[in-house]
Enzyme design. Structure first.
Site, PDB file in Angstrom:
ATOM      1  N   HIS A   1       5.403  66.259  65.372  1.00 35.30           N
ATOM      2  CA  HIS A   1       5.096  67.116  66.425  1.00 35.30           C
ATOM      3  C   HIS A   1       6.570  68.004  66.511  1.00 35.30           C
ATOM      4  O   HIS A   1       6.837  68.536  67.914  1.00 35.30           O
ATOM      5  CB  HIS A   1       4.843  67.000  67.641  1.00 35.30           C
ATOM      6  CG  HIS A   1       3.159  66.522  67.725  1.00 35.30           C
ATOM      7  ND1 HIS A   1       2.322  65.919  68.558  1.00 35.30           N
ATOM      8  CD2 HIS A   1       2.317  66.675  66.537  1.00 35.30           C
ATOM      9  CE1 HIS A   1       1.146  65.698  68.219  1.00 35.30           C
ATOM     10  NE2 HIS A   1       1.083  66.347  67.074  1.00 35.30           N
ATOM     11  N   TYR A   2       7.501  67.992  65.647  1.00 37.82           N
ATOM     12  CA  TYR A   2       8.719  68.278  65.821  1.00 37.82           C
ATOM     13  C   TYR A   2       8.775  69.930  65.890  1.00 37.82           C
ATOM     14  O   TYR A   2       7.889  70.648  65.300  1.00 37.82           O
ATOM     15  CB  TYR A   2       9.393  67.836  64.746  1.00 37.82           C
ATOM     16  CG  TYR A   2       9.144  68.009  63.354  1.00 37.82           C
ATOM     17  CD1 TYR A   2       9.238  69.441  62.443  1.00 37.82           C
ATOM     18  CD2 TYR A   2       8.468  67.116  62.531  1.00 37.82           C
ATOM     19  CE1 TYR A   2       8.821  69.334  61.414  1.00 37.82           C
ATOM     20  CE2 TYR A   2       7.825  67.005  61.432  1.00 37.82           C
ATOM     21  CZ  TYR A   2       8.444  68.320  60.733  1.00 37.82           C
ATOM     22  OH  TYR A   2       7.436  68.363  59.338  1.00 37.82           O
TER      23      TYR A   2
END
Length: 583
Positions: free
Chosen positions: A522-523
């Site tokens: 989820h960067y």
């Protein structure tokens, strides 16, 4: 249904793109049926469009479909069509474990030592993820300055195309009840909304377990308005100084096909035409820097001619740290990916996946993963990988860990994982160029748990997981004689969860969070609103260039970001269309 779908080409398009990841056809056979999708080597050396979108991922596909309704759009994707091994949830880890040069998941290892991956396929991360669908909170929408009505209609557009209500198996139902018993209340039932408490969310896997992806949105495109080129690697955006313009103006891009031939695409004459970067958290800041927009000293060090000194390009990059615990079960557990989430008041999110059908460390499979530094088996990452703090995860050490996992009895993997990720996060890092090769991964530093607030949230999340394990609701899926501590430390009976050893034998919750940190993919950040782009996603210091993807986020939206990234593609497509026709 979009204009033009009554044509014969569009009918073929609807049947194939409607379940693009599912089709048991070869890529050549699929391309024969997709009139507007072709390989980059079949493209002309020079072409012209109203919009050039770089990146056919989670944001790029809905954006391209929307803009094609009234304009000529070129969508450039560096990967290929989704492969068959992504199509079913039982093969969830197959694409992540693929180490070939054409893998849909391009591996990278952050400077923090955490193994990660970025999408390289039409449909982007929606072809690789666990499928969970949930919206951003109302507070997030308000803070972003978005039009709430258009946000809601854009979410609904996404949901009509590819979101389903999951069938909740017993393990997930037990997790839901255990979260409520552990105090993660209220029970919000099934909802897409981000609300405190426990809920069942949506999924992009249908009732037969087949994956649907952002590529499905292309069936809403106007066939005459869209061209999609696969295996097209953009090397730079073209700028020129235009008379009367205060800043350099983007007017095209250069991309290479797999044969190494360079192609040029130009914007057609007209001030409303634009280049749009949707290449993701790594790709968008990387391409800005390769095009001369970025920190001057850094660009000069790599021999890149500086167009605009923009020190914030590549800054503010963050990855939500994930820590998880494998819960061995005395009974067989059915396969399930994320369906239930507990949204705590302390800023941590609890989710779970179950079943050993995916990621079983079969001998040759584990050898292959270890040999290629893949290590995406959930059992391997959460188990023996947990014995190695990030900076010690060398290929040699990881291979030893993989072999140790291979020797375990298959019954050791009967159960599921309960994981937590934290809100935000507050800690952030940066992206820098390693080279001027656009195919190479940039250097990424996330600085996990640099801020104490993130560490405190992780500790609260682990404490919640402990309460879940001890709950009556989860008793059928835990051994009656197993304490929480034994699940973590009893290597004889529960060999999957093992903690790293330290000189002082420290086993504090804080140390656990630091030692077992992994990515949940989820960067975000690197081209944040207010720092690199304005509220309309136009890049500061240049004209006719926008960035529309997760790189513009300061914090990850909701518990899982894919819904909001898809929504943003549709949302901005509608807004750009309205701007185009406004007098």
């Amino acid at each position: 249904m979009a204009l033009g779908l009554a044509s014969s080409a569009a009918l073929v398009l609807a049947t194939i793109l409607g379940s693009l990841c599912l089709v048991a056809l070869s890529e050549d056979e699929q391309l024969e049926n997709l009139r507007f999708v072709r390989r980059a080597q079949d493209a002309p050396l020079v072409s012209h469009y109203n919009y050039i979108i770089i990146g056919g991922g989670t944001a790029g596909c809905p954006l391209a479909a929307t803009l094609s309704e009234h304009s000529r759009v070129l969508l450039l994707e560096r990967g290929g069509l989704p492969y068959r091994n992504m199509s079913n949830q039982q093969h969830f880890t197959d694409a992540l474990a693929d180490t070939s040069p054409a893998s849909p998941a391009q591996r990278f290892i952050s400077e923090d030592g955490v193994v990660n991956a970025r999408a390289r396929v039409l449909g982007g991360g929606s072809c690789l993820n666990a499928g969970f669908y949930t919206r951003a909170s109302n507070d997030y929408v308000h803070a972003a300055g978005w039009d709430a009505r258009l946000v809601n209609s854009s979410y609904r557009w996404v949901e009509r195309a590819l979101v389903f209500r999951p069938d909740v198996p017993p393990w997930q139902a037990a997790l839901r009840d255990a979260l409520l018993e552990a105090g993660v209340t209220p029970d919000n039932g099934f909802t897409f909304d981000h609300v405190t408490g426990t809920k069942i969310g949506g999924t992009i896997f249908d009732s037969s377990g087949q994956r649907h992806t952002a590529a499905d949105f292309l069936r809403h495109a106007r066939p005459g308005g869209l061209t999609v080129l696969l295996y097209a690697t953009v090397s730079r955006i073209l700028f020129r100084q235009q008379e009367g313009a205060p800043y350099p103006v983007a007017y095209g891009v250069v991309f290479s096909d797999p044969l190494g031939v360079q192609h040029r695409v130009y914007l057609q004459d007209g001030g409303k035409n634009e280049v749009i970067l949707s290449a993701g958290t790594l790709g968008s800041p990387q391409l800005l820097m390769l095009s001369g927009v970025g920190p001057q000293a850094h660009l000069e060090a790599h021999g890149v001619q500086v167009l605009v000194d923009q020190p914030m390009v590549g800054q503010g990059v963050a990855d939500n740290p994930m820590n998880s615990v494998f819960i061995p079960s005395p009974v067989p557990v059915a396969l399930s990916l994320v369906q239930v989430v507990g949204i705590t008041r302390t800023g941590s999110f609890i989710e779970g996946v179950s079943g050993s059908e995916f990621g079983i460390p079969v001998s040759e499979g584990v050898r292959r993963l270890a040999r290629n530094f893949g290590l995406f088996s959930p059992q391997l990452q959460t188990g023996q990988l947990g014995t190695l703090p990030p900076k010690q995860r060398t290929p040699e050490a990881l291979q030893r860990a993989a072999e140790a996992m291979r020797r375990l009895d298959r019954r050791a993997f009967r159960g599921g994982f309960i994981l937590e990720k934290i809100l935000g996060p507050v800690s952030s890092g940066h992206i820098e160029l390693r080279s001027t090769d656009p195919r190479a991964n940039p250097a990424v530093t996330f600085n996990y748990f640099q801020e104490k607030e993130d560490l405190d949230r992780c500790v609260h999340g682990i404490e919640t997981i402990e309460r879940v394990i001890q709950s009556r609701a989860f008793a059928n899926f835990t051994y009656a004689n197993a304490s929480v501590e034994s699940i973590f430390t009893d290597s004889a009976n529960f060999p999957v969860n093992l903690l790293p050893r330290h000189a002082n034998d420290s086993r504090t919750p804080e140390q656990y969070c630091r030692d077992t940190v992994m990515t949940i993919w989820h960067y975000h950040g690197g081209c944040q609103v207010g720092a690199v782009v304005d509220d309309d996603y136009r890049v500061f210091g240049v004209q006719r260039l926008r960035v529309i993807d997760s790189s513009t986020f300061k914090y990850s939206p909701g518990t899982n970001p894919q819904a909001t990234v898809m929504m943003l593609g549709r949302y901005m497509g509608v807004k750009i269309q309205a701007e185009r026709w406004r007098k």
